[in-house]
Design an enzyme around this catalytic site. Structure first.
Site, short mmCIF file in Angstrom:
data_model
loop_
_atom_site.label_atom_id
_atom_site.label_comp_id
_atom_site.label_asym_id
_atom_site.label_seq_id
_atom_site.Cartn_x
_atom_site.Cartn_y
_atom_site.Cartn_z
N GLY A 111 0.80 -1.23 0.00
CA GLY A 111 0.00 0.00 0.00
C GLY A 111 0.81 1.26 0.00
O GLY A 111 0.78 2.04 -0.95
N SER A 112 1.58 1.49 1.05
CA SER A 112 2.29 2.75 1.17
C SER A 112 3.60 2.71 0.40
O SER A 112 4.25 1.66 0.28
CB SER A 112 2.56 3.08 2.63
OG SER A 112 3.36 2.08 3.24
N GLU A 167 -0.29 6.40 -0.84
CA GLU A 167 -0.70 6.96 0.46
C GLU A 167 0.11 8.18 0.90
O GLU A 167 0.42 8.32 2.09
CB GLU A 167 -0.67 5.87 1.53
CG GLU A 167 -1.52 4.65 1.19
CD GLU A 167 -1.43 3.54 2.22
OE1 GLU A 167 -0.93 3.79 3.34
OE2 GLU A 167 -1.87 2.43 1.92
N ARG A 179 11.20 3.41 15.45
CA ARG A 179 9.88 3.67 14.87
C ARG A 179 8.89 4.03 15.97
O ARG A 179 8.68 3.25 16.90
CB ARG A 179 9.41 2.43 14.11
CG ARG A 179 7.98 2.46 13.66
CD ARG A 179 7.79 3.34 12.44
NE ARG A 179 6.42 3.19 11.92
CZ ARG A 179 5.68 4.18 11.50
NH1 ARG A 179 6.15 5.41 11.51
NH2 ARG A 179 4.48 3.98 11.02
N GLU A 209 -2.45 -9.71 17.16
CA GLU A 209 -1.96 -8.91 18.28
C GLU A 209 -2.95 -8.86 19.44
O GLU A 209 -2.56 -8.94 20.61
CB GLU A 209 -1.67 -7.50 17.79
CG GLU A 209 -1.22 -6.52 18.84
CD GLU A 209 -1.00 -5.15 18.24
OE1 GLU A 209 -1.49 -4.17 18.81
OE2 GLU A 209 -0.35 -5.08 17.17
N CYS A 219 0.57 -9.01 9.49
CA CYS A 219 2.02 -9.10 9.63
C CYS A 219 2.42 -9.36 11.06
O CYS A 219 1.65 -9.12 11.99
CB CYS A 219 2.70 -7.83 9.12
SG CYS A 219 2.29 -6.33 10.00
N GLU A 274 3.27 -11.54 6.43
CA GLU A 274 4.71 -11.47 6.67
C GLU A 274 5.30 -12.86 6.56
O GLU A 274 4.79 -13.80 7.13
CB GLU A 274 4.97 -10.89 8.06
CG GLU A 274 6.44 -10.82 8.43
CD GLU A 274 6.97 -12.13 9.01
OE1 GLU A 274 8.17 -12.40 8.79
OE2 GLU A 274 6.23 -12.87 9.66
N HIS A 280 11.30 -4.04 6.98
CA HIS A 280 11.76 -3.46 8.24
C HIS A 280 13.28 -3.44 8.35
O HIS A 280 13.83 -3.03 9.37
CB HIS A 280 11.14 -4.22 9.42
CG HIS A 280 9.67 -4.04 9.53
ND1 HIS A 280 8.78 -4.80 8.81
CD2 HIS A 280 8.92 -3.17 10.23
CE1 HIS A 280 7.54 -4.42 9.09
NE2 HIS A 280 7.60 -3.42 9.94
N CYS A 333 5.29 -5.80 4.01
CA CYS A 333 4.50 -4.73 4.63
C CYS A 333 4.62 -3.49 3.74
O CYS A 333 5.24 -3.53 2.68
CB CYS A 333 5.01 -4.47 6.05
SG CYS A 333 3.82 -3.65 7.14
#
Length: 794
Positions: A460-461, A512, A543, A633, A671, A693, A722, A754
């Protein structure tokens, strides 16, 4: 700063602290993200290691002074020493010598690892992949996963933590060092490559304990009176799933550590959930204090043997949400503990690393809303107040009543409950959560999209460049008009679309550029949310994110993403994905109201997203991605609580997406999850394509996918975004070969792990070129040498 607090009285029994209040940890990023800035200066080459060390030492020193000013004492170990430059689990691994062999060269002759070496282990270099990263229990913090082999040599290798304790002591602060406990450390580790079948890191507990004993002795020799060992794995059924006798494991570990000569007093903390019956074996050891989470857990019904002589550190102030505590209720819980043990200390339920520094900085928030909030500094004040009230309830009665009144004011405020939202939810029918069968949808989507085998896309981004951030700042400052800002964004989208076409991607995104954050952006455009200016918390390494505050019933006043997606679609003949953040992730990465069940709040967010999907579809967007990276999560740590969570989380996603037409392809993205634990829920989402991921773990998730008989599109990530390293085409090709060996090629998509927001174009462009080239190579192999595809299990 006042440091005139008394040291513990000579008459105080051994093992009893002088403190009546403490916290289990504190934000380590600095109130203006000083830690982040120092690390990134090191990585960019604009600062050397010595300069960076000085900057981090300044963050630590100011933290100690701040905690002392807030009421924790300088001389009694009530202030935790819980700083980490990057990650506390990585710190533990380095301290006991568990550095992977591929990074052996970053370890000095004295066993120490400097900040440059630590960064290399965390971020990787060239062909050397960094440590795998995953979520820390049910939080949005990511930790680095240690790699343990049968032959890993444990020892006190790096004394960074001891040096930081001594640094504080020299500055007049007797702190309480905080370490990941040995049981949790091994339970969160993974077997190193080449380990024999059936090996589990926890098998090495007996070998690890002498290294911990050596480390504890080093702290005591440096002057530490207390050390805190964090054992959150003890409250997690998932973390302890491979342990046959957890009680015996806890007893053996802490009998050994408490018997070690020259040790300091030990506080064992079990945050993030109810310790349950594991309190019994822990209390039976000679540990001096036990911290229990009374936000997530319950007051024990009775005292197990051994508890009466210990201190209970009671986590009655929520460490990972931002609402002011109901102080009267918290005080009652503290008082309920008195019959169980001789000494009770007021505390936070978890470390405060999950909340921002100081709500007083948020002058832009509505004043009434600000009065409902408590960030880290305010929570320190709450535990100090509760500690004083526990000793003498009459001294702070007015302040206790004020805390309870703030909660009552929040519950009665306009917008917290909206009749129109409640009525719409009540009118939902079962069919509102169902789409047509997948075979029907797949045929319609193949006809509409015409994609090749192994279609390529991104999550996406695209990189958030300095120009994008500068334009956003200029708009906020009034130097750019809204019209000028939107024209800038359209030009950026044009550039990103053209770049993707030139690289050769099959399904494009708009990149984005308008989004500061994948959750905050939606919060800014939905009623019921507020956003902060300085409310930063650490996600991983350097981050940081600013979680929005979800305080009331949620509605969507107007379309949010439609103009940007339709502009991108007007610039290409290839499919363009509309990009939304899913309801569970919006909850997980926000500070959410605590006055109603999470499932009810998730359904409100889902209805707003359902309207957005409908508007995207009506505007001609035929592919819509609804990201749920936080699905795993929020999974409760206790197995008994998981089915109810999975029911409402899956239902919320389906409510958001089930209104789409058959020809509209619904994607989702997940992810940094242990996918095997939630594979049935992932299947239940009923997305047409799921990207996950998989690069850091080298496709370890694929056996779970294959065993589950997952029959829809799957995009196992082939590029770990990452890390700054660019994966070679050959590396991506190998990963894709692994993918099509486990999952039918007709299901496989090719994508990064990601979004690319945190990367630069110097890394992004070559990585995507390699991704497209690898996909073409494997497509050619499949066409040239047809083989029987793997068949999903029934």
């Amino acid at each position: 700063m006042s440091t005139e607090n008394p040291t513990p009285e000579q008459s105080r029994p051994a093992g009893v602290p002088a403190w009546s209040a403490t916290v289990l940890g504190y934000p380590r990023i600095g109130p203006r993200r000083e830690t982040k800035k120092a690390l990134e200066a090191l990585w960019s080459g604009s600062a050397d290691v010595a300069t960076t060390e000085r900057a981090l030492a300044d963050v630590r020193a100011r933290t100690l002074r701040r905690l002392n000013d807030l009421g924790l004492h300088a001389h009694d170990a009530s202030i935790p020493s819980a700083f980490s430059a990057y990650d506390h689990v990585l710190d533990a691994a380095i301290s006991i010598g568990a550095v992977p062999p591929r990074f052996a060269d970053v370890v000095g002759a004295d066993g120490r690892v400097d900040l440059a070496g630590l960064s290399t282990i965390a971020r990787g270099r060239g062909a050397d992949a960094p440590l795998e990263m995953t979520k820390w229990f049910d939080t949005n913090y990511h930790y680095l996963v240690p790699e343990i082999a049968p032959g890993t040599r444990f020892r006190l290798a790096d004394d960074r933590g001891v040096r930081e304790f001594s640094e504080a002591l020299a500055d007049g602060f007797l702190t309480r060092p905080v370490l990941v406990g040995p049981v949790t450390f091994l339970l969160l580790s993974k077997p190193a490559d080449g380990s024999p079948e059936g090996f589990a890191p926890i098998d090495r507990l007996t070998d690890l304990l002498p290294a911990y004993a050596e480390l504890l002795a080093a702290y005591a020799a440096a002057g530490a009176e207390w050390v805190q060992l964090d054992e959150p794995a003890l409250v997690s059924d998932s973390a302890t799933a491979g342990v046959s006798d957890l009680h015996a494991l806890v007893r053996s570990a802490y009998d050994a550590l408490t018997a070690a000569p020259g040790r300091p007093r030990l506080l064992v903390a079990a945050p993030y959930g109810d310790l349950g019956d594991v309190l019994e074996p822990l209390a039976a050891t000679a540990v001096d204090a036990i911290a229990i989470d009374l936000v997530r857990g319950a007051v024990p019904a009775s005292a197990p043997d051994g508890l009466a002589g210990k201190t209970l550190v009671a986590g009655v102030v929520d460490g990972h949400n931002v609402w002011r505590a109901d102080l009267a209720a918290a005080l009652r819980r503290l008082q309920q503990l008195a019959p169980l043990t001789g000494t009770v200390v007021a505390s936070t339920s978890t470390s405060l690393l999950h909340v921002p520094h100081d709500v007083a900085e948020e002058t832009g928030l509505d004043e009434r809303l600000r009065g409902w909030l408590a960030f880290a500094d305010q929570k320190v004040g709450e535990v100090v107040l509760l500690g004083e009230a526990l000793r003498d309830p009459d001294t702070r009665a007015d302040a206790i009543a004020a805390g309870s009144a703030a909660r009552a004011d929040r519950l009665a405020a306009p917008g917290v409950v909206r009749g129109d939202v409640r009525e719409r939810l009540a009118a939902l029918r079962p069919q509102d959560l169902r789409r047509s069968d997948y075979a029907t949808r797949r045929a319609a989507q193949e006809s509409a999209l015409g994609l090749p085998l192994l279609p390529t896309t991104t999550i996406g981004s695209f990189p958030q460049t300095g120009e994008i951030r500068s334009a956003r700042a200029a708009r906020a400052a009034g130097r750019l008009s809204q019209e000028q800002y939107e024209e800038f964004l359209r030009a950026e989208i044009d550039r990103v679309v053209a770049l993707q076409e030139e690289i050769g991607l099959d399904v494009l995104v708009h990149g984005e550029p308008e989004r500061n954050d994948m959750v905050q952006y939606f919060a800014e455009n939905l009623d019921g949310f507020a956003v902060t200016r300085h409310g930063w918390v650490q996600s991983y390494g350097s981050r940081c994110v600013r979680p929005p505050i979800l305080w009331g019933d949620v509605t969507r006043p107007a379309p949010i993403t439609v103009p940007w997606s339709t502009h991108a679609a007007s610039r290409t003949s290839r499919p363009v994905k509309g990009m939304l953040t899913g309801p569970v992730t919006i909850l997980a990465w926000s500070f959410v109201r605590d006055d109603q069940p999470l499932g009810d709040t998730a359904r409100q967010v889902a209805l707003a997203l359902r309207d957005e999907v409908a508007d995207l579809e009506a505007a001609g967007i035929g592919v819509v991605q609804v990201d749920e990276p936080a699905l795993r999560e929020l999974l409760p740590l206790r197995r008994a609580d998981q089915p109810a969570y999975l029911d409402w989380s899956v239902a919320a996603f389906r409510l958001a997406t089930a209104g789409a037409a058959d020809a509209t392809q619904i994607h989702t993205h997940l992810c940094y999850s242990e996918f095997g634990e939630v594979i049935d829920a992932i299947d239940g989402l009923d997305a047409d394509v799921t990207s996950i991921e998989a690069a850091r773990s080298r496709m370890e998730v694929l056996p779970d996918i294959a065993r589950a008989g997952f029959a829809r599109g799957i995009g196992p990530g082939v590029h770990d975004i990452h890390s700054p390293r660019v994966p070679a085409r050959e590396e991506i090709t190998e990963l894709l070969r692994l993918a099509v060996a486990s999952v039918p090629a007709r299901q496989v998509w090719v994508n990064p792990d990601c979004g690319l927001k945190t990367r630069g174009y110097a890394e992004t462009v070559p990585a995507l070129r390699n991704l497209v080239a690898a996909a073409a190579e494997v497509r050619a192999e499949l066409a040239a040498e047809p083989v029987a595809e793997p068949v999903p299990a029934s």
